[in-house]
Enzyme design. Structure first.
Site, PDB file in Angstrom:
ATOM      1  N   HIS A 223      -2.700  -1.719 -10.495  1.00 26.27           N
ATOM      2  CA  HIS A 223      -3.542  -1.181  -9.429  1.00 26.27           C
ATOM      3  C   HIS A 223      -4.767  -2.078  -9.318  1.00 26.27           C
ATOM      4  CE1 HIS A 223      -6.245   1.547  -7.269  1.00 26.27           C
ATOM      5  NE2 HIS A 223      -5.146   2.119  -6.823  1.00 26.27           N
TER       6      HIS A 223
ATOM      7  N   ARG B 159      -3.046  10.263 -11.512  1.00 25.89           N
ATOM      8  CA  ARG B 159      -2.176  11.005 -10.584  1.00 25.89           C
ATOM      9  C   ARG B 159      -0.728  10.885 -11.059  1.00 25.89           C
ATOM     10  NH1 ARG B 159      -3.815   7.932  -5.173  1.00 25.89           N
ATOM     11  NH2 ARG B 159      -3.487   6.217  -6.640  1.00 25.89           N
TER      12      ARG B 159
ATOM     13  N   ARG C 174      -3.353  11.463   3.351  1.00 26.44           N
ATOM     14  CA  ARG C 174      -4.464  10.506   3.369  1.00 26.44           C
ATOM     15  C   ARG C 174      -5.288  10.556   4.650  1.00 26.44           C
ATOM     16  NH1 ARG C 174      -5.525   6.404  -0.056  1.00 26.44           N
ATOM     17  NH2 ARG C 174      -4.796   7.978  -1.535  1.00 26.44           N
TER      18      ARG C 174
ATOM     19  N   ASP D  74       2.847   5.481  -7.461  1.00 25.90           N
ATOM     20  CA  ASP D  74       4.119   5.303  -6.758  1.00 25.90           C
ATOM     21  C   ASP D  74       5.310   5.197  -7.708  1.00 25.90           C
ATOM     22  OD1 ASP D  74       2.757   5.081  -4.217  1.00 25.90           O
ATOM     23  OD2 ASP D  74       2.086   3.126  -4.925  1.00 25.90           O
TER      24      ASP D  74
ATOM     25  N   HIS E 208       0.883  -1.184   0.000  1.00 23.73           N
ATOM     26  CA  HIS E 208       0.000   0.000   0.000  1.00 23.73           C
ATOM     27  C   HIS E 208       0.915   1.226   0.000  1.00 23.73           C
ATOM     28  CE1 HIS E 208      -3.459   2.430   0.485  1.00 23.73           C
ATOM     29  NE2 HIS E 208      -3.773   2.207   1.753  1.00 23.73           N
TER      30      HIS E 208
HETATM   31  C1  MLT Z   1      -4.286   4.655  -2.859  1.00 23.02           C
HETATM   32  O1  MLT Z   1      -4.089   5.814  -3.244  1.00 23.02           O
HETATM   33  O2  MLT Z   1      -4.833   4.401  -1.787  1.00 23.02           O
HETATM   34  C2  MLT Z   1      -3.712   3.537  -3.665  1.00 23.02           C
HETATM   35  O3  MLT Z   1      -3.723   3.826  -5.019  1.00 23.02           O
HETATM   36  C3  MLT Z   1      -4.291   2.193  -3.338  1.00 23.02           C
HETATM   37  C4  MLT Z   1      -5.756   1.970  -3.646  1.00 23.02           C
HETATM   38  O4  MLT Z   1      -6.484   2.813  -4.129  1.00 23.02           O
HETATM   39  O5  MLT Z   1      -6.198   0.817  -3.399  1.00 23.02           O
END
Ligand code: MLT
Length: 385
Positions: free
Chosen positions: A271, A280, A352, A326, A225
């Site tokens: 993904h 992104r 986040r 990433d 993650h």
């Molecule tokens: C995120 O930004 O959380 C990652 O891309 C992982 C996801 O969306 O599962």
């Protein structure tokens, strides 16, 4: 589709990480496999260059804020931007062994112990306001860069964070812009990404916001993650060391083929939801091409973008052969003057936690006509080994 039935589950779909199964609503953002991420219905490419506080306002209130509304919101956060000295002392006293994300998760618990109010909305505002100081304090003390200067929210949300970071060496002029974009692009990713899902699941047991965020950050710390951004940079660096900065695209292609043949991982692709290049990542690639075209890591990351996709597309079993976010973030942070991969996941968490906090407020105080969602309790079938 039968009336009211969204999905029917077959046995083959058990033990597949709940991929694709709807479990609720997300009022902040959505990830479409082809169109990618939208914040409140707006494509992320349109949001990428917003001021972070304007993007946070959008997610929190569900609408674009006027200049006056954002200024008022900014004042509300500024009032809450500084932790008490005792809280900061305890964060600085946390053990420095292990990964910095462990310290970050523990720091969120510490703030909750000293300053939590037990009210999800108020704690969400407190978290949004205090996160830059919490993250900067964790990084500075973990890295041994010295005491964190007082928070100055009047500088701007991310400008203040960069001001509080005490890393040694040159401060490039592009760094703040890259950190702003990084923050905006990582604020939220719908409801089912692991850390958000875990944070909401913890809160469904009525754990307070700080504990829910701490749990969410331990989920983000996993290499599949959030910590993937650190691993990806280490991979790009390894490729650079092997092929050199002037390598041709075909040299990089060959390296990828050799790695796959010897069952080694190629990082930064694929993904769980997306079936295109992560939008992104596209924003970051465009920025990198414009601002850092001659940086060795960026040159290699750009070759990996094209060559990796070309090679992975040849395998029909790979459902998403495209770069994820990433793949490029570590290289761009390094090119912009923050070459500290150990701390990249904290930058992800700084952003986040905002989306998670807002989603928790929705699930606890607004969903189901204000009753909130019940405790998460999925069904597991018994099977003998
Ligand atoms: C995120 O930004 O959380 C990652 O891309 C992982 C996801 O969306 O599962």
């Amino acid at each position: 589709m039968r009336d009211g039935v969204l999905f029917e589950i077959t046995k083959d779909e058990l033990e597949t990480g709940l991929r694709g199964f709807p479990v609720g609503y997300c009022v902040t953002s959505f990830v479409d496999p082809i169109k990618g991420l939208t914040y409140v219905g707006r494509p992320i490419a349109e949001i990428a260059y917003l001021d972070p506080l304007a993007a946070i306002y959008l997610l929190y209130y569900g609408e674009v804020g006027s200049k006056e509304q954002i200024a008022k919101f900014s004042e509300e956060l500024a009032k809450r931007a500084s932790c008490q000295p005792e809280t900061l002392r305890h964060i600085e006293g946390l053990p420095h062994g292990g990964h910095p994300m462990d310290v970050f998760a523990a720091a969120l618990l510490v703030v909750g112990m000293y300053e939590g109010t037990g009210d999800y909305r108020e704690d969400a505002l407190q978290a949004m306001a205090k996160l830059p100081q919490i993250a900067a304090t964790v990084i500075n003390s973990h890295a041994g860069w010295g005491p964190t200067p007082p928070s100055k929210p009047e500088l701007g949300y991310i400008e203040n964070f960069v001001h509080m970071l005490k890393f040694p060496g040159e401060r490039k002029s592009e760094l703040t812009q890259v950190m702003r974009m990084f923050n905006v692009l990582h604020l939220d990713h719908c409801g089912g990404n692991l850390s958000t899902f875990v944070g909401k699941a913890i809160a469904s047991g009525l754990e307070h916001l700080w504990g829910s965020l701490a749990g969410a950050m331990t989920a983000l710390a996993g290499p599949r993650h959030g910590r993937a951004n650190q691993d990806c940079l280490e991979f790009v660096q390894e490729v650079l060391d092997q092929v050199g900065e002037h390598a041709s695209p075909s040299a990089v292609e060959q390296l990828i083929r050799d790695r796959l043949k010897s069952n080694q991982l190629v990082f930064g692709f694929g993904h769980a939801v997306l079936r295109v290049e992560d939008p992104r990542a596209t924003v970051f690639y465009q920025y990198a091409q414009k601002h850092f075209p001659t940086h060795p890591l960026i040159k290699i990351a750009l070759h990996l973008r094209t060559e990796g996709t070309k090679v992975l597309k040849e395998n029909p079993k790979i459902s998403d052969p495209y770069p994820n976010v990433d793949a490029i973030t570590g290289s761009i942070l390094t090119a912009a003057g923050f070459p500290y991969p150990e701390y990249f996941t904290i930058l992800f968490g700084l952003a986040r936690c905002v989306g998670i906090a807002i989603q928790i407020v929705y699930e606890r105080a607004e969903a189901r006509g204000g009753k909130g969602t019940p405790i998460v309790r999925p069904l597991y079938l018994y099977k003998s080994r």
